[in-house]
Design a protein around this motif. Sequence first.
Motif, short mmCIF file in Angstrom:
data_model
loop_
_atom_site.label_atom_id
_atom_site.label_comp_id
_atom_site.label_asym_id
_atom_site.label_seq_id
_atom_site.Cartn_x
_atom_site.Cartn_y
_atom_site.Cartn_z
N UNK A 88 0.83 -1.21 0.00
CA UNK A 88 0.00 0.00 0.00
C UNK A 88 0.87 1.26 0.00
N UNK A 89 1.98 1.23 0.72
CA UNK A 89 2.89 2.38 0.72
C UNK A 89 3.43 2.64 -0.69
N UNK A 90 3.85 1.57 -1.37
CA UNK A 90 4.36 1.72 -2.74
C UNK A 90 3.26 2.22 -3.67
N UNK A 91 2.07 1.68 -3.50
CA UNK A 91 0.95 2.08 -4.36
C UNK A 91 0.62 3.56 -4.21
N UNK A 92 0.89 4.10 -3.02
CA UNK A 92 0.57 5.49 -2.76
C UNK A 92 1.78 6.42 -2.84
N UNK A 93 2.81 5.97 -3.54
CA UNK A 93 3.90 6.85 -3.92
C UNK A 93 4.95 7.12 -2.87
N UNK A 94 5.13 6.21 -1.89
CA UNK A 94 6.14 6.44 -0.85
C UNK A 94 7.55 6.35 -1.44
N UNK A 95 8.37 7.33 -1.12
CA UNK A 95 9.79 7.29 -1.47
C UNK A 95 10.60 6.63 -0.36
N UNK A 96 10.12 6.79 0.88
CA UNK A 96 10.73 6.15 2.04
C UNK A 96 9.61 5.57 2.88
#
Length: 330
Positions: A77-85
């Motif tokens: 979910x973090x990757x899906x929502x554009x997390x850089x870190x």
Amino acid sequence: MKLIIQIPCFNEEGTLKDTLDDLPRYIEGIDQIEYLIIDDGSSDETINVAREWGVNYIVTFTKNKGLAKGFMAGIDVCLENGADIIVNTDADNQYRGEDIEKLIEPILTQQADIVIGERPIAEISDFSPIKKKLQRLGSWAVRQASKTDIPDAPSGFRAFSREAALRLNVVNDYTYTLETIVQAGREKISITSVPIRTNPAVRPSRLAKTMLGYVRTSMLTILRAYLIYKPLKAFIFLSLFPAVPGMIIWIRFIYYFFTAGGAGHIQSLILACTLIIIGFVCIMIGILGDTICANRKILQDVQYHTRKQYYDGVKIAKPDKGEKCHIYYR
């Protein structure tokens, strides 16, 4: 630069608000900070506490699936929502939120892709002397298996760059902490640690019911991770235990065969052949495992590129009017 802080939760209504209140709202070098809760089948008011506080995302399981499954669901979910870190911390407020700035610094300065928070184990009064020794033993075993120098392998306070998160794979159902370090070391992902502080414990650990159970499961997790990444080396080592005694017994039989006229000692020959065959089978299993390992590396590379293409192409959705957060059901 976007940071998402994720917190795995299981019946954490009593401690979650304090943990969330302690998290940073601003960090130099970070443009946006968001918060994610993984509700691992909680039967209390964990979700409502998170909603009222105003977290951005909630990943909820209908039944408890374990820490490892929850961690990977949060990463997705973090990757899906554009997390850089991505920063992972615990819901019991064991780790101090203000140390997140220190935790992500090596990633911001491009010195590492994974950063582990090193707790002051010797100074934690909540840990018994035997637990401190077992923590050191477990971390040593992980260092040997991963070829890294991480001093506190079980620490759940850690940060991942987007690149590292895209490459993560956790196959066990117990915990992600040990396996991800072994994977990072064996896959040459840059990893480091930074010293952090801890808060006094507010409840016993829920990862294992007994210390013996924790040690047993941790050792099996380390062994399994090592066998996944270095099967040939592991099985060649295991083959020495039957093969070497078998060769010694076989040489002994040959000696008596020629010195005693070839009579007797048939039992020794049978035992020697049996042990040598067992050693040979271990080597063949290692070769087969090494072939599977090569295929796994190809599949991991395909998975990485598929993930990267998918998540980089996902249009980040925004909550509808009146919604405080996204809820993802798993």
